[in-house]
Design a protein around this motif. Structure first.
Motif, PDB file in Angstrom:
ATOM      1  N   LEU A  55       0.029   9.971  -4.875  1.00 15.25           N
ATOM      2  CA  LEU A  55       1.365   9.955  -4.084  1.00 15.25           C
ATOM      3  C   LEU A  55       2.404   9.638  -4.978  1.00 15.25           C
ATOM      4  CD1 LEU A  55       3.198  10.698  -1.473  1.00 15.25           C
ATOM      5  CD2 LEU A  55       3.114   8.473  -0.944  1.00 15.25           C
ATOM      6  N   SER A  56       2.015   8.488  -5.871  1.00 15.95           N
ATOM      7  CA  SER A  56       2.454   7.656  -6.905  1.00 15.95           C
ATOM      8  C   SER A  56       2.970   8.601  -7.769  1.00 15.95           C
ATOM      9  CB  SER A  56       1.876   6.238  -7.770  1.00 15.95           C
ATOM     10  OG  SER A  56       1.936   5.765  -8.815  1.00 15.95           O
ATOM     11  N   VAL A  58       3.941   2.016  -7.011  1.00 17.12           N
ATOM     12  CA  VAL A  58       3.156   1.465  -6.183  1.00 17.12           C
ATOM     13  C   VAL A  58       2.326   0.921  -5.939  1.00 17.12           C
ATOM     14  CG1 VAL A  58       3.975   3.305  -4.142  1.00 17.12           C
ATOM     15  CG2 VAL A  58       1.684   3.683  -5.715  1.00 17.12           C
ATOM     16  N   THR A 113       1.131  -2.125  -3.191  1.00 16.06           N
ATOM     17  CA  THR A 113       0.511  -1.211  -2.546  1.00 16.06           C
ATOM     18  C   THR A 113      -1.502  -0.728  -2.381  1.00 16.06           C
ATOM     19  OG1 THR A 113       2.731  -0.155  -1.657  1.00 16.06           O
ATOM     20  CG2 THR A 113       0.614   0.812  -0.624  1.00 16.06           C
ATOM     21  N   LEU A 114      -1.278  -0.665  -4.339  1.00 17.09           N
ATOM     22  CA  LEU A 114      -2.681  -0.505  -4.291  1.00 17.09           C
ATOM     23  C   LEU A 114      -3.228  -1.303  -4.204  1.00 17.09           C
ATOM     24  CD1 LEU A 114      -1.577   2.490  -7.147  1.00 17.09           C
ATOM     25  CD2 LEU A 114      -2.889   2.956  -5.126  1.00 17.09           C
ATOM     26  N   MET A 156      -4.266  -2.142  -1.029  1.00 16.38           N
ATOM     27  CA  MET A 156      -5.432  -1.331  -0.549  1.00 16.38           C
ATOM     28  C   MET A 156      -6.900  -1.492  -1.515  1.00 16.38           C
ATOM     29  SD  MET A 156      -3.852  -0.032   1.561  1.00 16.38           S
ATOM     30  CE  MET A 156      -5.197   1.368   1.737  1.00 16.38           C
ATOM     31  N   TYR A 208      -2.179   7.288  -1.437  1.00 20.28           N
ATOM     32  CA  TYR A 208      -1.222   6.806  -2.185  1.00 20.28           C
ATOM     33  C   TYR A 208      -1.297   6.831  -3.871  1.00 20.28           C
ATOM     34  CZ  TYR A 208       0.372   4.136   1.786  1.00 20.28           C
ATOM     35  OH  TYR A 208       0.619   3.920   3.094  1.00 20.28           O
ATOM     36  N   THR A 239      -6.568   4.582   0.400  1.00 25.52           N
ATOM     37  CA  THR A 239      -6.555   4.574  -1.189  1.00 25.52           C
ATOM     38  C   THR A 239      -5.862   5.854  -2.107  1.00 25.52           C
ATOM     39  OG1 THR A 239      -7.787   2.727  -1.002  1.00 25.52           O
ATOM     40  CG2 THR A 239      -7.273   3.163  -3.261  1.00 25.52           C
TER      41      THR A 239
END
Length: 70
Positions: A14-15, A22, A25-26, A29, A11, A8
């Protein structure tokens, strides 16, 4: 908890780094974190403190790496 919290945080970093969205996706997660924590508590395999410690153990290496990566 260690693994899913590390992914998590990855991500999230990365975001931030690539300025991409994202959110889906978050959200997934965080739902997974909640499901894992709930199942561990329901099975009486861990206590609240143990789950929090596991969460932060997974989060901490990612936070340290963000300083070198970003």
């Amino acid at each position: 908890m260690i693994g899913v919290s590390g992914v998590t945080m990855f991500y999230i970093a990365l975001s931030i780094h690539f300025s991409i969205n994202v959110n889906g996706t978050l959200a997934l997660m965080f739902v997974l974190i909640g499901a894992i924590a709930t199942s561990r508590l329901h099975l009486k395999a861990h206590t609240n403190v143990e789950l929090l410690i596991g969460f932060f153990i997974g989060l901490l290496p990612q936070l340290i790496l963000v300083n070198y990566w970003l």
